[in-house]
Design a protein around this motif. Structure first.
Motif, PDB file in Angstrom:
ATOM      1  N   GLN A  26     -10.008  -2.755   2.217  1.00 53.57           N
ATOM      2  CA  GLN A  26     -11.059  -2.882   2.889  1.00 53.57           C
ATOM      3  C   GLN A  26     -12.243  -4.199   2.727  1.00 53.57           C
ATOM      4  OE1 GLN A  26     -12.410  -0.464   5.593  1.00 53.57           O
ATOM      5  NE2 GLN A  26     -13.946  -2.347   5.438  1.00 53.57           N
ATOM      6  N   LYS A  27     -11.765  -4.581   1.584  1.00 56.62           N
ATOM      7  CA  LYS A  27     -12.356  -5.479   0.628  1.00 56.62           C
ATOM      8  C   LYS A  27     -11.270  -7.086   1.413  1.00 56.62           C
ATOM      9  CE  LYS A  27     -13.445  -3.495  -3.616  1.00 56.62           C
ATOM     10  NZ  LYS A  27     -14.007  -3.903  -4.801  1.00 56.62           N
ATOM     11  N   VAL A  28     -10.413  -6.923   1.861  1.00 59.40           N
ATOM     12  CA  VAL A  28      -9.581  -7.725   2.840  1.00 59.40           C
ATOM     13  C   VAL A  28     -10.641  -7.775   3.828  1.00 59.40           C
ATOM     14  CG1 VAL A  28      -7.203  -8.553   3.540  1.00 59.40           C
ATOM     15  CG2 VAL A  28      -7.919  -7.710   1.298  1.00 59.40           C
ATOM     16  N   ALA A  29     -10.617  -6.307   4.786  1.00 62.35           N
ATOM     17  CA  ALA A  29     -11.353  -6.437   6.277  1.00 62.35           C
ATOM     18  C   ALA A  29     -12.067  -7.229   6.670  1.00 62.35           C
ATOM     19  CB  ALA A  29     -10.792  -5.207   6.812  1.00 62.35           C
ATOM     20  N   THR A 113     -19.410  15.192  21.018  1.00 61.43           N
ATOM     21  CA  THR A 113     -19.660  15.050  19.658  1.00 61.43           C
ATOM     22  C   THR A 113     -17.877  13.956  19.203  1.00 61.43           C
ATOM     23  OG1 THR A 113     -19.660  16.818  19.555  1.00 61.43           O
ATOM     24  CG2 THR A 113     -18.694  15.696  17.396  1.00 61.43           C
ATOM     25  N   TYR A 114     -18.494  13.431  18.838  1.00 58.80           N
ATOM     26  CA  TYR A 114     -17.387  11.340  18.269  1.00 58.80           C
ATOM     27  C   TYR A 114     -17.470  11.636  16.588  1.00 58.80           C
ATOM     28  CZ  TYR A 114     -17.771   9.721  23.377  1.00 58.80           C
ATOM     29  OH  TYR A 114     -18.524   9.265  24.164  1.00 58.80           O
ATOM     30  N   VAL A 115     -15.599  11.337  16.593  1.00 61.49           N
ATOM     31  CA  VAL A 115     -15.490  11.090  14.872  1.00 61.49           C
ATOM     32  C   VAL A 115     -15.190   9.399  14.963  1.00 61.49           C
ATOM     33  CG1 VAL A 115     -13.631  11.754  13.509  1.00 61.49           C
ATOM     34  CG2 VAL A 115     -15.047  13.232  15.150  1.00 61.49           C
ATOM     35  N   GLN A 116     -15.565   9.252  14.227  1.00 62.15           N
ATOM     36  CA  GLN A 116     -15.127   7.613  13.907  1.00 62.15           C
ATOM     37  C   GLN A 116     -14.741   7.010  12.234  1.00 62.15           C
ATOM     38  OE1 GLN A 116     -17.961   4.379  14.232  1.00 62.15           O
ATOM     39  NE2 GLN A 116     -16.824   3.063  15.104  1.00 62.15           N
ATOM     40  N   ASN A 117     -13.259   6.553  12.805  1.00 61.39           N
ATOM     41  CA  ASN A 117     -12.858   5.785  11.209  1.00 61.39           C
ATOM     42  C   ASN A 117     -13.488   4.641  10.800  1.00 61.39           C
ATOM     43  OD1 ASN A 117     -11.658   5.661   9.399  1.00 61.39           O
ATOM     44  ND2 ASN A 117      -9.093   6.513   9.691  1.00 61.39           N
ATOM     45  N   GLN A 118     -14.183   4.835  10.239  1.00 68.06           N
ATOM     46  CA  GLN A 118     -14.766   3.369   9.255  1.00 68.06           C
ATOM     47  C   GLN A 118     -13.909   2.820   8.395  1.00 68.06           C
ATOM     48  OE1 GLN A 118     -18.023   3.127   9.898  1.00 68.06           O
ATOM     49  NE2 GLN A 118     -17.475   4.737  10.968  1.00 68.06           N
ATOM     50  N   ALA A 119     -12.036   3.625   8.138  1.00 66.76           N
ATOM     51  CA  ALA A 119     -11.561   2.351   7.758  1.00 66.76           C
ATOM     52  C   ALA A 119     -10.939   0.791   8.525  1.00 66.76           C
ATOM     53  CB  ALA A 119     -10.424   3.316   7.068  1.00 66.76           C
ATOM     54  N   SER A 120     -11.721  -0.257   8.370  1.00 72.06           N
ATOM     55  CA  SER A 120     -10.551  -0.955   9.242  1.00 72.06           C
ATOM     56  C   SER A 120      -9.128  -1.328   9.213  1.00 72.06           C
ATOM     57  CB  SER A 120     -11.334  -2.713   8.542  1.00 72.06           C
ATOM     58  OG  SER A 120     -12.432  -2.439   8.742  1.00 72.06           O
ATOM     59  N   PHE A 121      -8.314  -0.788   7.695  1.00 73.79           N
ATOM     60  CA  PHE A 121      -6.883  -1.237   8.175  1.00 73.79           C
ATOM     61  C   PHE A 121      -6.188   0.741   8.525  1.00 73.79           C
ATOM     62  CE2 PHE A 121      -7.593  -4.940   6.598  1.00 73.79           C
ATOM     63  CZ  PHE A 121      -6.776  -5.667   7.392  1.00 73.79           C
ATOM     64  N   THR A 122      -6.100   1.424   8.950  1.00 71.34           N
ATOM     65  CA  THR A 122      -5.466   2.345   9.189  1.00 71.34           C
ATOM     66  C   THR A 122      -3.760   2.349   9.319  1.00 71.34           C
ATOM     67  OG1 THR A 122      -5.687   3.281  11.109  1.00 71.34           O
ATOM     68  CG2 THR A 122      -7.910   3.626   9.892  1.00 71.34           C
ATOM     69  N   ASP A 123      -3.137   3.859   9.316  1.00 72.20           N
ATOM     70  CA  ASP A 123      -2.402   3.913   9.532  1.00 72.20           C
ATOM     71  C   ASP A 123      -1.832   4.437  10.879  1.00 72.20           C
ATOM     72  OD1 ASP A 123      -1.346   2.595   7.263  1.00 72.20           O
ATOM     73  OD2 ASP A 123      -1.318   4.971   6.063  1.00 72.20           O
ATOM     74  N   GLY A 124      -2.413   4.003  11.531  1.00 76.15           N
ATOM     75  CA  GLY A 124      -2.675   4.247  12.959  1.00 76.15           C
ATOM     76  C   GLY A 124      -1.716   3.510  14.092  1.00 76.15           C
ATOM     77  N   GLU A 469     -10.930 -10.305  -8.686  1.00 67.17           N
ATOM     78  CA  GLU A 469     -10.515  -9.950  -7.508  1.00 67.17           C
ATOM     79  C   GLU A 469     -11.198 -10.832  -6.193  1.00 67.17           C
ATOM     80  OE1 GLU A 469     -14.815  -7.738  -5.987  1.00 67.17           O
ATOM     81  OE2 GLU A 469     -13.218  -5.887  -7.097  1.00 67.17           O
ATOM     82  N   ASP A 470     -11.656 -11.210  -6.158  1.00 69.39           N
ATOM     83  CA  ASP A 470     -11.410 -12.780  -5.265  1.00 69.39           C
ATOM     84  C   ASP A 470     -10.545 -13.472  -4.626  1.00 69.39           C
ATOM     85  OD1 ASP A 470     -13.828 -14.196  -3.414  1.00 69.39           O
ATOM     86  OD2 ASP A 470     -13.247 -15.556  -3.993  1.00 69.39           O
ATOM     87  N   VAL A 471     -10.013 -13.762  -5.871  1.00 69.25           N
ATOM     88  CA  VAL A 471      -8.527 -13.916  -5.565  1.00 69.25           C
ATOM     89  C   VAL A 471      -7.699 -13.768  -4.868  1.00 69.25           C
ATOM     90  CG1 VAL A 471      -6.631 -15.816  -6.529  1.00 69.25           C
ATOM     91  CG2 VAL A 471      -9.433 -16.147  -7.354  1.00 69.25           C
ATOM     92  N   CYS A 472      -6.909 -12.502  -5.207  1.00 72.52           N
ATOM     93  CA  CYS A 472      -6.245 -11.751  -5.141  1.00 72.52           C
ATOM     94  C   CYS A 472      -6.855 -11.680  -3.532  1.00 72.52           C
ATOM     95  CB  CYS A 472      -6.229 -10.337  -5.194  1.00 72.52           C
ATOM     96  SG  CYS A 472      -5.121  -8.908  -4.928  1.00 72.52           S
ATOM     97  N   THR A 473      -7.837 -10.767  -3.054  1.00 68.26           N
ATOM     98  CA  THR A 473      -8.267 -10.639  -2.023  1.00 68.26           C
ATOM     99  C   THR A 473      -7.906 -11.410  -0.568  1.00 68.26           C
ATOM    100  OG1 THR A 473     -10.474  -9.319  -2.248  1.00 68.26           O
ATOM    101  CG2 THR A 473     -10.250  -9.956  -0.097  1.00 68.26           C
ATOM    102  N   LYS A 474      -8.139 -13.166  -1.115  1.00 66.91           N
ATOM    103  CA  LYS A 474      -8.377 -14.061  -0.087  1.00 66.91           C
ATOM    104  C   LYS A 474      -6.942 -14.274  -0.410  1.00 66.91           C
ATOM    105  CE  LYS A 474     -12.323 -15.927  -0.751  1.00 66.91           C
ATOM    106  NZ  LYS A 474     -13.540 -17.402  -1.616  1.00 66.91           N
ATOM    107  N   MET A 475      -6.095 -14.349  -1.107  1.00 68.83           N
ATOM    108  CA  MET A 475      -4.192 -14.438  -0.836  1.00 68.83           C
ATOM    109  C   MET A 475      -3.911 -13.520  -0.471  1.00 68.83           C
ATOM    110  SD  MET A 475      -3.828 -15.021  -5.478  1.00 68.83           S
ATOM    111  CE  MET A 475      -1.764 -14.402  -4.903  1.00 68.83           C
TER     112      MET A 475
END
Length: 524
Positions: A26-29, A113-124, A469-475
């Motif tokens: 999620q931090k990458v997203a 009624t709607y359902v929305q996954n708040q995760a940007s990356f999923t295994d869909g 954390e910032d370095v890993c996210t950008k890598m």
């Protein structure tokens, strides 16, 4: 012919190799400004503890345990967020279960009624870049950062580090020192010493953890054999012979059996061993996962201990592990290097709940653990008095059949003068500078020989710095940008910075930050 060479001890590696620590998907997203998937309509009226989506939406959008979902309807336009705790299938569709109840009448299908996954990356299956792929890239980048910096911001396990012992002077304390000798470890930032073994000329003496040695004798007669281990709270883990992933095999010779037994204790991924949980299950503070055997004990089948011998030690520090106990139902399995506790059964009381087992004396027995009687019936208990075990539950057989001698093997640490004295304090047997990774020996020390010390420990920084954390996210982001040829997942506007420039800017920021964390070794 062996498929994988095994020296008896695993290689140096992260304590949890499959855990993403330095960043999250999620931090990458968020860095790449990737939003969540579209909301989908429920497939049926909601329940008080969950909502339903169609199987098609479940597969295309992707929902997993731990994901946060936003639920809203015409009756409740603002909606609320819930965390998925379980997923099940029914005639109404796929049920996304969460904790806490809701007013089901406000989230009916007729209310849109709607359902929305708040995760940007999923295994869909609607997006080319899945969460599993992103997590895989994160694992790669974590290893790359550790290799580049020669340090770690997550726990690493060093299974067996051999160290020379040299005082440069005779064994005695001198002015300005209150120790006989020192042993610098290969890594610093030590979190915990799991084992500290001192060579005594014919065997290793354990002063860093409570141990037991399990020896397999006649391996041709181990069918239905089992070893029962308690961590000291009355729970028991059963290590049974068999061919399942949660069992140990008795194939071939004693050495092979010992290695397979150690692999089961350690939940060795190399042979696809499964976690063995305690019964009853328990969790540690701040965690929702059940504690398993490999979280409490560490096993080694190194030939240093003898043919067909497994050394099992508690992961609790030094004398803390002496609350652990174990028994075996097989006469072809010996348990040594322990304290043998024995007493005689007198009666039992089943009028109350749980059962009380009365004995001649409980002196020497751990306060809560596992024990076995003369007929091979195993029971666990959660407390004791001077003449009884309380909170007893049968592990094998029945409590009503208990008879004769009752025995137990409790783990021991071989400190100077026995377990009654000595510890890991500055004026005791040994102590350690955790920051520098240097062990100081006082009342206990090895023979004056090369490779006289064998140490197992966990090292790594306790605090994950935001810069790492910032370095890993950008890598990870760079890796995703470089592999985004088959997807339109990552947006690129006409007035914004193009993707190639983003990669260059991210890499420049990494190059400015990461060198500051590279460990340097200076030899004088």
């Amino acid at each position: 012919m062996p498929v994988v060479f095994s020296p008896g001890e695993p290689e140096t590696r992260p304590l949890n190799p499959s855990e993403t620590v330095y960043t999250t998907a999620q931090k990458v997203a968020d860095l790449l400004d990737i939003g969540p998937s579209e909301a989908v309509l429920v497939s049926a009226d909601s329940a008080t503890d969950g909502v339903y989506v169609t199987g098609g939406d479940y597969r295309s959008i992707g929902f997993s345990v731990g994901d946060t979902i936003l639920i809203y309807s015409d009756a409740d336009p603002m909606g609320f967020e819930k965390t998925i705790t379980a997923i099940s299938s029914s005639a109404s569709g796929v049920k996304l279960v969460f904790s806490g109840s809701i007013t089901a009448a406000d989230y009916q299908a007729a209310d849109n009624t709607y359902v929305q996954n708040q995760a940007s990356f999923t295994d869909g299956r609607t997006r080319g870049m899945t969460k599993a792929k992103v997590d895989h890239v994160i694992l790669k980048m974590q290893d790359r950062i550790d290799n580049l910096t020669r340090n770690a911001w997550r726990p690493y396990l060093v299974s067996a580090e051999y160290i020379n012992f040299d005082t440069y002077k005779p064994y005695r304390r001198r002015y300005y020192t209150d120790y006989v000798g020192t042993a610098p470890l290969l890594f610093r930032n030590i979190q915990q010493v799991l084992r500290l073994e001192l060579w005594q000329g014919d065997d290793y003496r354990e002063i860093g953890a409570a141990e037991a040695r399990i020896k397999f004798d006649d391996v041709s007669d181990l069918a239905s054999a089992a070893v029962y281990i308690s961590p000291g709270n009355g729970s028991v883990a059963t290590l049974a012979q068999g061919t399942g992933t949660g069992q140990w095999r008795d194939d071939f010779d004693a050495t092979t059996v010992a290695q397979n037994f150690a692999d089961l204790v350690n939940k060795e991924d190399r042979v696809s061993k499964a976690a063995v949980e305690f019964s009853p299950t328990f969790t540690l503070e701040g965690s929702t996962s059940n504690v398993a055997l490999h979280n409490e004990f560490y096993a080694t089948a190194n030939a240093d201990y003898g043919t067909g011998v497994v050394k099992v030690t508690s992961m609790r520090g030094v004398k803390s592990g002496e609350v652990c106990s174990m028994v075996t139902t097989s006469s072809d399995i010996d348990i040594d290097q322990t304290q043998t506790n024995s007493t005689t059964f007198t009666s039992y009381d089943v009028s109350g709940a749980p059962t009380v087992v009365n004995v001649a004396s409980t002196t020497g027995f751990v306060n809560a653990g596992v024990a076995i009687d003369a007929s091979g019936d195993v029971f666990q208990y959660t407390g004791k008095t001077a003449t009884s075990f309380t909170g007893c539950v049968a592990v094998t057989g029945t409590l009503g059949a208990i008879t004769g001698a009752i025995t137990q093997q409790s783990l021991l640490v071989d400190l100077q003068g026995g377990s009654g004295s000595g510890d890991s304090g500055r004026l005791r047997d040994w102590w350690i500078d955790y920051e520098m990774g240097i062990i100081y020996f006082n009342n206990s020390y090895p023979f004056f020989e090369w490779n006289a010390i064998k140490c197992s420990y966990i090292y790594g920084e306790r605090y994950l710095e935001k810069a790492i954390e910032d370095v890993c996210t950008k890598m990870v982001a760079i890796e995703l940008l470089m592999s985004d040829d088959r997807s339109v997942l990552i947006p690129e506007g006409t007035q914004n910075i193009d993707l190639a420039s983003k990669v260059q800017l991210y890499q420049a920021e990494i190059d400015r930050t990461l060198p500051k964390y590279v460990e340097m070794v200076v030899f004088e």
